[in-house]
Design an enzyme around this catalytic site. Structure first.
Site, PDB file in Angstrom:
ATOM      1  N   HIS A 286       0.752  -0.952   0.381  1.00 11.79           N
ATOM      2  CA  HIS A 286       0.333   0.057  -0.258  1.00 11.79           C
ATOM      3  C   HIS A 286       1.207   0.780  -0.055  1.00 11.79           C
ATOM      4  O   HIS A 286       0.961   2.009  -0.373  1.00 11.79           O
ATOM      5  CB  HIS A 286      -1.242  -0.282   1.482  1.00 11.79           C
ATOM      6  CG  HIS A 286      -1.691  -0.765   1.026  1.00 11.79           C
ATOM      7  ND1 HIS A 286      -2.666  -1.623   0.017  1.00 11.79           N
ATOM      8  CD2 HIS A 286      -2.497  -1.903   2.479  1.00 11.79           C
ATOM      9  CE1 HIS A 286      -3.298  -2.405   0.883  1.00 11.79           C
ATOM     10  NE2 HIS A 286      -3.558  -2.860   1.333  1.00 11.79           N
ATOM     11  N   ASP A 337      -4.658  -7.909  -3.706  1.00 10.36           N
ATOM     12  CA  ASP A 337      -5.681  -8.285  -2.043  1.00 10.36           C
ATOM     13  C   ASP A 337      -6.682  -8.468  -1.721  1.00 10.36           C
ATOM     14  O   ASP A 337      -6.762  -9.512  -1.351  1.00 10.36           O
ATOM     15  CB  ASP A 337      -5.298  -6.561  -1.856  1.00 10.36           C
ATOM     16  CG  ASP A 337      -4.978  -6.266  -0.707  1.00 10.36           C
ATOM     17  OD1 ASP A 337      -5.642  -7.253   0.260  1.00 10.36           O
ATOM     18  OD2 ASP A 337      -5.740  -5.085  -0.339  1.00 10.36           O
TER      19      ASP A 337
HETATM   20 ZN   LIG Z   1      -3.692  -7.189   2.357  1.00 10.83          ZN
END
Ligand SMILES: [Zn+2]
Length: 464
Positions: A286, A337
């Site tokens: 991220h 993800d």
């Molecule tokens: Zn994750």
């Protein structure tokens, strides 16, 4: 034992240092490419190869690497949009799904999800795995039963996996110390860093970190919220011993920065840097809310930055500084993800498109840089540095994207790579090769016959 010799003839292929080339003859023996020769007309293919050669119409790329996955989140697709679908409706449902999984249902779900990934051209997945123990946190007879279910799932779906075995010890950070795990989170916890390392050791990786021909071991620190600073060392030391990848969620939400500053007077990136967790085998997942000199710490240490733009949009995380990170020295990688969608072309173009939205300007990344994130750099971040390129000596993983779909019709050799990165969908993947073997042929998975039916049955079993 004889080694299987194979050959493919790609209408177009993206080759390292050469860009998109026509009429590429790609040869392999066993699981490695042995020769890659552009501009070989069909009539000029050597007689000994001609009969067995597989034609690949469209654009052929190296296999795609999905550098960040939580397989079980696939069961949440669609159902977390109930009402307005807040972050909390998502998290509540995620914990419910986690609470209901056992090794059998996890295996069935992950197998179907990895088969969906294979159909999307993904030949290697980094599974950020934290659902280790049974209900209430009671270990299974084999404390690695859940991790082994995930590895078996990837083997049955025919793709490579790096099991990023995740250390997850606390429910949050506060100035008074780490918060205890509660509810479903109890299933994630090993107690402390040493106990995590003992369990990871029992996975039985060989000295190269391999767990099987298509599986390798890696480590993860879930986040600075979930692993207290004084418990990080055993995880980092274990990864070092095996030369294994070390991943961590980093600054996905602003609340994490706030908690980290309150507890440590340091940003999450500073905490990981000071712990010795950053570096060329590390990935920051991220890296959304970076402040101060965070970008310099990540770039200077050559840490990979894994962007998961569809999840980051779905969870309203924000837009991370992809260009600044890449310029500072972080190779970029991509992940599906939460499996909001499984489509690495979508993830790749969103890195550029989100940057455009954030900056009000076009033109931050070339198509080749985004393709590299989805292939070469993604593989290297998962501990497979010899996969992700179509070159002699590399691991023989390929994906071919049809150029005659409604989305891509009109693409030419010159535009092919940009057309695929900016307009293809996972549905345009026609052919996938893993380790020199066909896994997907003409859009059909050879090991999991009916992928939608497998997904639907596995999800029904999990949601009840
Ligand atoms: Zn994750």
């Amino acid at each position: 034992m004889t080694t299987t010799v194979r050959a493919w003839h790609a209408e177009l292929a993206w080759l390292p240092g050469r860009g998109v080339c026509p009429d590429v003859l790609i040869e392999a023996a066993g699981d490695r490419f042995t020769a890659v020769t552009p501009e070989v007309r069909a009539d000029d293919i050597r007689d000994d190869l001609r009969a067995g050669v597989t034609r690949l119409p469209g654009l052929t790329l190296p296999g795609l690497a999905n550098a960040h996955s939580h397989a079980f989140h696939r069961a949440l697709r669609g159902i977390t949009q109930v009402g307005l679908g807040t972050f909390w409706t998502w998290r509540e449902r995620m914990y419910q799904v986690a609470a209901g999984l056992n090794p059998d249902s996890y295996l069935a779900l992950a197998r179907a999800v990895y088969a969906e990934m294979a159909l999307a051209g993904i030949t290697c997945v980094g599974e950020f795995h934290y659902l280790h123990h049974g209900p209430e946190g009671v270990p299974y007879a084999d404390p690695n039963e859940m991790g082994k279910a995930v590895i078996a799932a990837a083997a049955q779906a025919g793709i490579r996996i790096t099991l990023l075995d995740t250390c997850y010890l606390s429910g949050g950070l506060s100035p008074d110390g780490p918060q205890p795990l509660t509810g479903s989170q109890l299933r994630f916890g090993d107690g402390d860093g040493e106990a995590w390392a003992a369990r990871a050791e029992a996975l039985g990786a060989d000295e190269h970190g391999l767990l099987g021909p298509l599986a390798r071991a890696g480590a993860a620190i879930h986040s600075v919220r979930a692993v207290p600073l004084d418990q990080m060392h055993p995880v980092i030391a274990w990864a070092q011993r095996y030369g294994a990848p070390l991943h961590a969620h980093l600054s996905e939400q602003r609340a994490e920065n706030k908690a980290s500053l309150a507890a440590y007077r340091r940003t999450p990136a500073e905490v990981l840097y000071d712990a010795g967790a950053l570096g060329p085998r590390a990935t920051a997942v991220h890296a959304t809310h970076l402040v101060g000199h965070d970008v310099d710490l990540l770039g200077g240490s050559r840490t990979y930055a894994c962007f998961c733009p569809t999840t980051e949009a779905d969870l309203a995380d924000g837009i991370g500084p992809a260009r600044a990170l890449a310029t500072a020295g972080c190779p970029l990688t991509l992940g599906s993800d939460s499996q909001a969608v499984i489509d690495l072309f979508e993830e790749a173009r969103r890195v550029e498109l989100d940057e455009r939205l954030a900056s009000g300007q076009r033109g931050h990344f070339r198509a080749g840089e985004l393709a590299r994130a989805a292939t070469t750099d993604g593989h290297a971040s998962l501990g497979w540095p010899d996969a992700g390129e179509i070159a002699a000596g590399a691991i023989a993983d390929l994906v071919t994207v049809a150029l005659d779909s409604p989305r891509l019709a009109g693409a030419t050799r010159k535009t092919a790579l940009a057309s695929v990165v900016f307009a293809a969908s996972a549905a345009d993947v026609r052919h996938v090769v893993v380790g020199g073997q066909e896994l997907v042929q003409d859009g059909r998975h050879r090991l999991v016959e009916d992928v939608p039916a497998a997904l639907s049955a596995a999800i029904r079993q999990v949601l009840g």
